[in-house]
Motif scaffolding. Structure first.
Motif, PDB file in Angstrom:
ATOM      1  N   PHE A 442      -5.835  11.806  -5.205  1.00 20.03           N
ATOM      2  CA  PHE A 442      -4.480  11.501  -4.868  1.00 20.03           C
ATOM      3  C   PHE A 442      -3.862  10.381  -4.007  1.00 20.03           C
ATOM      4  N   PRO A 443      -4.700  10.017  -3.117  1.00 13.18           N
ATOM      5  CA  PRO A 443      -4.601   8.849  -2.045  1.00 13.18           C
ATOM      6  C   PRO A 443      -4.369   7.510  -2.790  1.00 13.18           C
ATOM      7  N   MET A 444      -5.136   7.493  -4.060  1.00 14.59           N
ATOM      8  CA  MET A 444      -5.048   6.132  -4.922  1.00 14.59           C
ATOM      9  C   MET A 444      -3.508   6.076  -5.264  1.00 14.59           C
ATOM     10  N   PHE A 445      -2.631   7.018  -5.559  1.00 14.51           N
ATOM     11  CA  PHE A 445      -1.339   6.702  -5.722  1.00 14.51           C
ATOM     12  C   PHE A 445      -0.616   6.120  -4.578  1.00 14.51           C
ATOM     13  N   ILE A 446      -0.917   6.556  -3.402  1.00 14.70           N
ATOM     14  CA  ILE A 446      -0.212   6.060  -2.250  1.00 14.70           C
ATOM     15  C   ILE A 446      -0.664   4.471  -2.076  1.00 14.70           C
ATOM     16  N   LEU A 447      -2.042   4.462  -2.208  1.00 14.00           N
ATOM     17  CA  LEU A 447      -2.863   3.120  -1.968  1.00 14.00           C
ATOM     18  C   LEU A 447      -2.066   1.826  -3.051  1.00 14.00           C
ATOM     19  N   GLY A 448      -1.762   2.515  -4.136  1.00 10.14           N
ATOM     20  CA  GLY A 448      -1.256   1.593  -5.447  1.00 10.14           C
ATOM     21  C   GLY A 448       0.291   1.353  -4.983  1.00 10.14           C
ATOM     22  N   MET A 449       0.813   2.366  -4.524  1.00  9.80           N
ATOM     23  CA  MET A 449       2.500   2.181  -4.316  1.00  9.80           C
ATOM     24  C   MET A 449       2.672   1.044  -3.020  1.00  9.80           C
ATOM     25  N   GLN A 450       1.363   1.210  -2.091  1.00  6.82           N
ATOM     26  CA  GLN A 450       1.430   0.124  -1.124  1.00  6.82           C
ATOM     27  C   GLN A 450       0.885  -1.026  -1.514  1.00  6.82           C
ATOM     28  N   GLY A 451       0.369  -1.456  -2.500  1.00  9.53           N
ATOM     29  CA  GLY A 451       0.001  -2.573  -3.379  1.00  9.53           C
ATOM     30  C   GLY A 451      -1.404  -2.856  -3.361  1.00  9.53           C
TER      31      GLY A 451
END
Lengths: 541, 401
Positions: A442-451
């Motif tokens: 799940f943290p990967m979604f946030i990491l991706g949104m953060q670039g």
């Protein structure tokens, strides 16, 4: 494998009994023995792929060099992808459960071409060994990522040529299996197994087999072109020689996107079997689920370029492929709603297979819905090639296809080996696995949104916290996985007898002994009931 | 008056919120219905099935049509956002960027080049994207823009930085060993500051010809100029250095002379420096002959007045007549690994063990007789004529051995 046969030591072990020794397995044409050859070889590669994934996550626990150099990291994520995709997820459900169950589900003695079936396993094994050989020969392990994008893959000094031929050989295994299953489903159904009495697992395998047969040759040709380009320098993809690097991407994804459906469709078939059994319910919307499998296979073959929305492709291309991508989401949604409706007024038993199936519904929904974010042209530009995509496809592939496969293992291993694993431990393993999975991905979604881009060996300090969470998640996940595999292994060897039908399933495999006899059914059978023949007022005995 | 220009992020973010909103709604719907059914129809509460309904055509139609309409709306909104990203506003400043393994090089209208993207805040910028080798992807997360750099093709993005600041640029398409180090920044400056930079020597531009030349060819992505380790060996003091290379798997030690440096740029795979991955691409056809000659000249003559080369000093002043650089014992102790080594010296006739730090090395050069290393003859003359810069350069050189 051999040991468990010795432990049983007599012919009441069905197809596991009888002939013994390595030769009786690696040259067997019995679909059930071939299924187990696949199971053991594929699971071995799964453990290798899992170890590589563990090392990748460990490297990413902190910015900068942690436990390895950049070149090693690049080789590891390439191998993780190649092994997990080509050696594990693509073959696992069709080759293991498909091989085992397809003839049983349609009342047949074997697949249409048993020797071709054995040859397919040998192609798999040879391809897999070639992939391993690419690690230790030539200029070192390939470092191109599993996508082998040109011109990088035609320029790197690492051993891409051998790896490309490995994928080529593996392709034959997939094509021949597809051909075999299609023929089997068309020609070998027992009397009374009409098209509307096919278990939905068979429908899913049927749709998958068409993709295997039609799309895999394109992958074979594409990787062959890479190898030819590397050896003869003919300039197919090299703009300096008049070639086009984007042409490679088209060719690659024409196979590799439908391949995603080779991975997920059979998993959906498993879910369609587990949910009715553990709810004692007829499946809701049989035809909607069957037809949506075909619709996914068909529409899914025409969306490949959504992997290229940021590639510099024409705007028209972006329009068409983004639109088609949204359309392919619909049959998946229809399936999910029908599965949910199947629970309605049933009587639900939360045994381990059902836990995996229900978890599949949630994880696959997350994977599918985040697919809308990467399918929409405007948002794809930002999320493309970031960790968002890594999260998305691990939810679909692992949370979807692999959770379904694990559910299938828990459902059918007692049939295959005739012995039951420890249900309590299996439930614990499921819980640990599910918590670890979400913490990891799940943290990967946030990491991706953060670039944060994908395939990054090193990252800027602002991404540290979520990477730590993800890495800790990988430890929990692996603990759950190992517990699960150990429990299943021990159960299959020495668990208590499972009996003919431990879960109360209605498909044909539950009408014969566990493990099934070598010839499956006593002669030709006539089937007169449908595969989800449950009635009002039924409960779990 | 034109309406105020929406930034690319302001265009794309509402699309994100819409699609994520729909996603979260459906996820909650599916999860809540599932959990409710599992709770309500759990066999402990509901031991027998009470319905076997398995078909409902209106329901199938509704849950096919509603997602279809929603999907089409999400598609359309996303497409509209994409078009905004593709349509460059009028009056945009044009900058060219070339991606290469593993650095970005920006080139402006007046021929100025830099390794960061300097832009005036508030003005739209169109970046035309090229690649010199493999596929890269030019990505600025803060502006939600990304486009691949494809060899043989020119692609573009546009953005406007609405306020001054520094924004990350990543390479988002995997391109080999140092892919994750192919990072730079957009530096959005107030317009007048940008103009000053654009027309003159602005902030943080390459100092010195060599650095400018190396920057232009992307060398500094992997090779440092200050001795720090990278993907490839440092270029500090490269000329005349002894290097151990691998030729067909055989180790060979040679001196990095003009010929070797030329070969190592044009045919890097033939003689790879030991201990480094064989990842450097050939620069044949990528670097004009004149510039290669200039680069070699600059490598050969690094000891300009401003920056003396410690290595050259060590040769010119005759240090290496008595001190080896390979660990072997000569008249004096070896230079290899001298910096930070524990040495026992005789100070006023007493043995004292100290660390060979910067201060000690300075003393050992300027007045060597005060602390002679035990076991060596007190024959070294004082080198008090060296300037402070020269001393610093020498000590820097020793630090790297």
């Amino acid at each position: 494998m051999e040991e468990s046969i010795k432990a049983a030591g007599s012919d009441d072990r069905g197809f596991l009994g009888g002939e013994r020794g390595l030769r009786s397995w690696i040259f067997s044409t019995d679909h059930k023995r071939i299924a187990l050859l696949y199971l053991w070889s594929i699971m071995s590669f799964f453990l290798v792929g899992m170890t590589l994934g563990f090392l990748i996550r460990l490297e990413l626990i902190a910015p900068g060099a942690t436990i390895m150099g950049a070149q090693t990291y690049n080789a590891l994520f390439t191998l993780h992808g190649v092994i997990m995709i080509f050696l594990f997820i693509i073959p696992v459900v069709p080759a293991v459960l498909g091989n085992f169950l397809l003839p049983l589900h349609i009342g047949a003695e074997d697949v249409a071409f048993p020797r071709l079936n054995l040859l397919s396993w040998w192609f798999y094994l040879i391809g897999a060994l070639m992939a391993l050989a690419s690690l230790f020969t030539g200029g070192g392990p390939p470092d191109t990522g599993w996508t082998f994008y040109v011109p990088f893959s035609t320029q790197t000094t690492t051993n891409v040529t051998v790896a490309a031929w490995a994928v080529f050989v593996l392709g034959f295994s997939s094509i021949l299996t597809g051909l075999n299953f299609l023929t089997t489903i068309h020609r070998l159904r027992a009397t009374g197994v009409t098209w509307n009495r096919l278990p939905l697992f068979v429908w899913a395998i049927y749709a998958t087999a068409w993709i295997q047969l039609l799309a895999t040759p394109i992958l074979g040709l594409t990787v062959a072109l890479i190898a030819i380009e590397r050896i003869f320098q003919i300039g197919l993809f090299d703009p300096a020689r008049g070639g086009d690097p984007l042409m490679y991407q088209h060719l690659f994804w024409i196979y590799s996107h439908p391949a995603v459906y080779i991975m997920i469709l059979p998993g959906m078939g498993i879910i369609s079997e587990i949910i009715p059994t553990f709810s004692r319910r007829r499946i809701f919307g049989y035809w909607a689920i069957a037809v949506s499998s075909l619709a996914i296979a068909f529409a899914g073959s025409m969306v490949w370029s959504h992997h290229m929305l940021a590639s510099g492709m024409s705007d028209m291309g972006v329009f068409v492929f983004s639109l088609l991508t949204f359309l392919v989401a619909i049959p998946s949604a229809v399936k999910v709603f029908n599965w949910l409706a199947t629970l309605y007024k049933g009587t639900i038993w939360l045994a381990p297979p059902m836990l995996y199936a229900l978890t599949f519904l949630v994880l696959f929904s997350i994977g599918g819905l985040t697919g809308l974010v990467v399918g929409s042209a405007g948002t794809a530009i930002h999320t493309h090639d970031t960790h968002f995509v890594v999260g998305h496809f691990h939810y679909v592939m692992f949370g979807g296809a692999i959770f379904a496969f694990f559910g299938g293992l828990h459902y059918w291993l007692p049939k295959i080996y005739g012995r039951m694993y420890n249900l309590r431990l299996a439930t614990w393993a499921w819980g640990i696995l599910t918590v670890g999975f979400n913490l990891l991905y799940f943290p990967m979604f946030i990491l991706g949104m953060q670039g944060m881009p994908r395939r990054y060996y090193d990252y800027l300090p602002q991404y540290t916290t979520l990477n730590v969470v993800s890495t800790v998640g990988s430890w929990i996940l692996i603990a759950g996985l190992l517990l699960m595999l150990w429990n299943l292994w021990r159960g299959s060897r020495s668990g208590p007898p499972a009996g003919m039908n431990p879960w109360g399933g209605r498909t044909l495999e539950w009408t014969i002994a566990s493990p099934p006899p070598k010839e499956n059914f006593p002669g030709e059978i006539v089937v007169s009931t449908d595969p989800y023949d449950y009635h009002t007022g039924e409960g779990h005995s | 008056m034109n309406p105020p220009l929406l930034t690319t992020a302001e265009t794309i973010d509402p699309v994100f919120w819409y699609i994520l909103g729909v996603c979260i709604f459906f996820l909650l719907l599916i999860t809540v219905v599932m959990l409710y059914f599992v709770w309500k129809y759990h066999r402990s509460r509901h031991p027998y099935t009470t319905s076997q309904v398995s078909k409902n055509v209106p329901l199938e139609i509704v849950w096919t049509l509603v997602p279809t309409l929603l999907a089409l709306s999400m598609f359309w909104y996303g497409w509209a956002g994409y078009l905004t990203l593709q349509r460059v506003p009028e009056g945009a400043m044009v900058v060219d960027v070339t991606g290469r393994m593993w650095s970005w090089l920006f080139e402006y209208g007046n021929g100025k080049t830099s390794d960061r993207l300097y832009v005036p805040a508030g003005q739209p910028v169109q970046v035309n994207i090229h690649s010199a080798d493999v596929i890269h992807s030019f990505y600025i997360p803060a502006f939600r823009v990304k486009k691949d750099a494809v060899p043989g093709m020119t692609t573009y993005v546009w953005f406007v930085a609405d306020r001054p600041g520094s924004y990350d640029i990543f390479c988002a398409e995997y391109c080999g060993t140092a892919h994750s180090a192919m990072i730079t920044t957009v530096e959005a400056l107030p317009p007048e500051e940008f103009l000053a930079w654009y027309e003159g020597e602005g902030p943080a531009e390459a100092d010195g010809e060599l650095k400018a030349l190396l920057t232009r060819h992307g060398c500094l992505g992997c090779h440092s100029l200050d001795g720090s380790p990278g993907v490839g060996p440092t270029l500090q003091g490269i000329f005349g250095r002894q290097v151990t290379v691998l030729v067909d798997g055989q180790e060979r030690t040679l001196t990095a002379d003009r010929d070797y440096l030329r070969r190592s740029i044009l045919e890097p795979q033939v003689e790879m420096v030991k201990g480094y991955p064989p990842v450097m691409p050939s620069y044949r056809d990528r670097i004009p002959e004149a510039e290669l000659e200039e680069m070699l000249d600059l490598f050969e003559r690094p000891a300009s007045a401003a920056a003396p080369s410690g290595e050259k000093l060590a040769q010119d002043k005759g240090c290496i007549g008595c001190h080896s650089t390979d660990g072997s014992r000569q008249v004096g102790p070896t230079f290899q690994g001298v910096f930070g080594r524990q040495v026992t010296v005789e100070r006023n006739g007493q043995p004292v063990t100290i660390e060979a730090d910067e201060d000690y090395l300075r003393r050992a050069i300027v007045e060597p007789q005060a602390e002679i290393v035990q076991g060596y003859p007190p024959s070294m003359p004082p080198y008090s004529e060296l300037s402070d810069e020269e001393l610093a350069a020498l000590i820097d050189y020793l630090r790297g051995l």
